[in-house]
Design a protein around this motif. Structure first.
Motif, PDB file in Angstrom:
ATOM      1  N   SER A 141       0.913  -1.292  -0.128  1.00  0.00           N
ATOM      2  CA  SER A 141       0.078   0.073  -0.088  1.00  0.00           C
ATOM      3  C   SER A 141       0.907   1.245  -0.009  1.00  0.00           C
ATOM      4  O   SER A 141       2.026   1.311   0.532  1.00  0.00           O
ATOM      5  CB  SER A 141      -1.043  -0.029   1.336  1.00  0.00           C
ATOM      6  OG  SER A 141      -1.902  -0.937   1.152  1.00  0.00           O
ATOM      7  N   THR A 142       0.501   2.216  -0.510  1.00  0.00           N
ATOM      8  CA  THR A 142       1.169   3.410  -0.616  1.00  0.00           C
ATOM      9  C   THR A 142       0.210   4.703  -0.167  1.00  0.00           C
ATOM     10  O   THR A 142      -0.385   5.543  -0.938  1.00  0.00           O
ATOM     11  CB  THR A 142       1.498   3.802  -2.118  1.00  0.00           C
ATOM     12  OG1 THR A 142       0.352   4.004  -2.966  1.00  0.00           O
ATOM     13  CG2 THR A 142       2.601   2.944  -2.617  1.00  0.00           C
ATOM     14  N   PRO A 143      -0.199   4.802   1.203  1.00  0.00           N
ATOM     15  CA  PRO A 143      -1.081   5.904   1.613  1.00  0.00           C
ATOM     16  C   PRO A 143      -0.478   7.116   1.714  1.00  0.00           C
ATOM     17  O   PRO A 143       0.748   7.352   1.435  1.00  0.00           O
ATOM     18  CB  PRO A 143      -1.266   5.186   3.137  1.00  0.00           C
ATOM     19  CG  PRO A 143      -0.034   4.475   3.392  1.00  0.00           C
ATOM     20  CD  PRO A 143       0.435   3.752   2.140  1.00  0.00           C
ATOM     21  N   THR A 144      -1.173   8.013   1.891  1.00  0.00           N
ATOM     22  CA  THR A 144      -0.858   9.393   2.029  1.00  0.00           C
ATOM     23  C   THR A 144      -0.968  10.019   3.397  1.00  0.00           C
ATOM     24  O   THR A 144      -1.814   9.611   4.199  1.00  0.00           O
ATOM     25  CB  THR A 144      -1.600  10.490   1.077  1.00  0.00           C
ATOM     26  OG1 THR A 144      -3.147  10.368   1.502  1.00  0.00           O
ATOM     27  CG2 THR A 144      -1.357  10.417  -0.416  1.00  0.00           C
ATOM     28  N   GLY A 150       4.891  13.268  12.687  1.00  0.00           N
ATOM     29  CA  GLY A 150       4.511  14.462  11.757  1.00  0.00           C
ATOM     30  C   GLY A 150       4.996  15.235  10.553  1.00  0.00           C
ATOM     31  O   GLY A 150       4.828  16.254  10.463  1.00  0.00           O
ATOM     32  N   LEU A 151       6.194  14.520  10.170  1.00  0.00           N
ATOM     33  CA  LEU A 151       6.968  15.273   9.090  1.00  0.00           C
ATOM     34  C   LEU A 151       6.381  14.789   7.924  1.00  0.00           C
ATOM     35  O   LEU A 151       5.925  13.573   7.540  1.00  0.00           O
ATOM     36  CB  LEU A 151       8.467  15.045   9.366  1.00  0.00           C
ATOM     37  CG  LEU A 151       8.947  15.480  10.535  1.00  0.00           C
ATOM     38  CD1 LEU A 151      10.682  15.048  10.726  1.00  0.00           C
ATOM     39  CD2 LEU A 151       8.774  16.943  10.768  1.00  0.00           C
ATOM     40  N   PRO A 152       6.779  15.490   6.770  1.00  0.00           N
ATOM     41  CA  PRO A 152       6.128  14.972   5.295  1.00  0.00           C
ATOM     42  C   PRO A 152       6.918  13.579   4.994  1.00  0.00           C
ATOM     43  O   PRO A 152       8.329  13.320   5.346  1.00  0.00           O
ATOM     44  CB  PRO A 152       6.773  16.139   4.286  1.00  0.00           C
ATOM     45  CG  PRO A 152       6.913  17.265   5.097  1.00  0.00           C
ATOM     46  CD  PRO A 152       7.451  16.885   6.722  1.00  0.00           C
ATOM     47  N   THR A 153       6.452  12.824   4.252  1.00  0.00           N
ATOM     48  CA  THR A 153       7.087  11.400   3.793  1.00  0.00           C
ATOM     49  C   THR A 153       6.148  11.116   2.675  1.00  0.00           C
ATOM     50  O   THR A 153       5.164  11.504   2.293  1.00  0.00           O
ATOM     51  CB  THR A 153       6.931  10.590   4.905  1.00  0.00           C
ATOM     52  OG1 THR A 153       7.805   9.414   4.446  1.00  0.00           O
ATOM     53  CG2 THR A 153       5.715  10.165   5.161  1.00  0.00           C
ATOM     54  N   THR A 154       7.066  10.156   1.753  1.00  0.00           N
ATOM     55  CA  THR A 154       6.393   9.506   0.634  1.00  0.00           C
ATOM     56  C   THR A 154       6.468   7.982   0.962  1.00  0.00           C
ATOM     57  O   THR A 154       7.472   7.481   1.195  1.00  0.00           O
ATOM     58  CB  THR A 154       6.982   9.841  -0.492  1.00  0.00           C
ATOM     59  OG1 THR A 154       6.831  11.355  -0.837  1.00  0.00           O
ATOM     60  CG2 THR A 154       6.395   9.029  -1.895  1.00  0.00           C
ATOM     61  N   PHE A 155       5.236   7.374   0.716  1.00  0.00           N
ATOM     62  CA  PHE A 155       5.351   5.573   1.037  1.00  0.00           C
ATOM     63  C   PHE A 155       5.850   5.043  -0.322  1.00  0.00           C
ATOM     64  O   PHE A 155       5.049   5.401  -1.262  1.00  0.00           O
ATOM     65  CB  PHE A 155       3.921   5.395   1.555  1.00  0.00           C
ATOM     66  CG  PHE A 155       3.587   5.561   2.927  1.00  0.00           C
ATOM     67  CD1 PHE A 155       3.852   4.609   3.865  1.00  0.00           C
ATOM     68  CD2 PHE A 155       3.146   6.841   3.234  1.00  0.00           C
ATOM     69  CE1 PHE A 155       3.714   4.685   5.317  1.00  0.00           C
ATOM     70  CE2 PHE A 155       3.012   7.088   4.851  1.00  0.00           C
ATOM     71  CZ  PHE A 155       3.110   6.141   5.600  1.00  0.00           C
TER      72      PHE A 155
END
Length: 311
Positions: A141-144, A150-155
């Motif tokens: 899965s690649t959730p948003t 709480g930091l920005p990330t990409t799955f």
């Protein structure tokens, strides 16, 4: 009508003619003649109803109440028996766990496992009796969402997980309810040393339907925080060269509240923070199961009752 005339005549012969005349006017008139004041109905005490019979030449006399005849009592419905503490199925489940791993489920977990057998079938779940650990596998899965802190990330759906990226793992397919006791294992990195690499890793535990897949929002999506507003620091998970068991108690620990049901799984979010220097190249993580006790006698192995020591 003739009966009514006869009653009136009998009352007059008995010297009660004034009451007959007063009754034709109102109840208040009758009360005044008799020397009584009308009492409001709300203040009247409850009293059994009284009937009157007309006696020829003797006026109206109250009837004598007849003694009530006791009615035969209906047999009360039998009380619903309490949930059985032990059934043949429970004994079978205990014996399977003892044979496979040397432990038996506590009474709480045992009821859930029995329910799983009832809802499915023994043949569908028997291969999972006695499994002490659940492996974690990439969910794909690649959730948003954000990292656990709480930091920005990409799955990403699979390894490698570069700095600034995350991956969502889930427990292996498992046909029984389970109590997740702790997270244990290790990560593999593309370079550097573990002590430094783990400082830049966070873990967050989620729970939700086992068939959750694809892209979805982490906040308000199908998954729910297992430990609300909490996450695991990599430095807490890994200390030097030895793996550390990190407790996964949800609300109370080892009770109904902390059991994951038949159609749900535990999901682990692994964040490789942007401050990291090396990618995460793989994992050997497991969730160790709780809710088991060590038997104190051999009779448990054949399904007989016995006491078990908590483990």
């Amino acid at each position: 009508m003739n009966d009514l005339n006869t009653i009136v005549q009998n009352l007059r012969r008995a010297g009660l003619g004034q009451y007959v005349d007063a009754a034709a006017e109102s109840v208040e008139t009758v009360c005044n003649i008799a020397g009584f004041q009308k009492v409001p109905m709300a203040s009247l005490p409850a009293a059994p109803a009284q009937t009157f019979v007309v006696v020829p030449g003797g006026g109206a006399q109250p009837s004598v109440p007849q003694p009530s005849v006791p009615q035969p009592q209906q047999p009360s419905a039998p009380e619903t028996p309490a949930f059985p503490e032990c059934t043949e199925l429970m004994s079978l489940i205990k014996s399977q766990y003892i044979a496979n791993c040397g432990f038996c489920p506590n009474s709480c977990l045992l009821r859930w496992v029995e329910l799983a057998v009832i809802l499915k079938s023994y043949a569908e779940v028997r291969d999972d009796f006695g499994i002490p650990d659940l492996n974690l596998i990439p969910s794909g899965s690649t959730p948003t969402g954000t990292t656990a802190n709480g930091l920005p990330t990409t799955f990403v759906p699979s390894f490698n997980v570069a700095p600034g990226q995350s991956i969502l793992l889930r427990t292996q397919n498992y046909a029984l309810p389970f109590n997740p006791r702790c997270l244990w294992g290790a990560l593999a990195f593309g370079g550097g040393n573990d002590s430094e690499n783990y400082k830049h890793v966070n873990f967050k535990v989620w729970v939700g339907p086992s068939n959750t897949a694809g892209a979805f929002p982490l906040a308000g999506g199908p998954l729910h925080e297992w430990q609300p507003r909490r996450f695991i620091y990599g430095s807490q998970f890994r200390c030097g060269d030895s793996c550390t068991e990190v407790p996964l108690r949800s609300y109370t620990g080892c009770t109904d509240v902390d059991i994951v049901g038949l159609d749900s799984s535990i999901f682990i979010q692994v964040d490789n923070l942007a401050t990291a220097s090396n990618p995460i190249t793989g994992q050997q993580l497991v969730i160790r199961l709780g809710g088991f006790e060590k038997p104190c006698c051999d009779s448990c192995a054949i399904g007989k009752s016995c006491n078990c020591k908590k483990h």
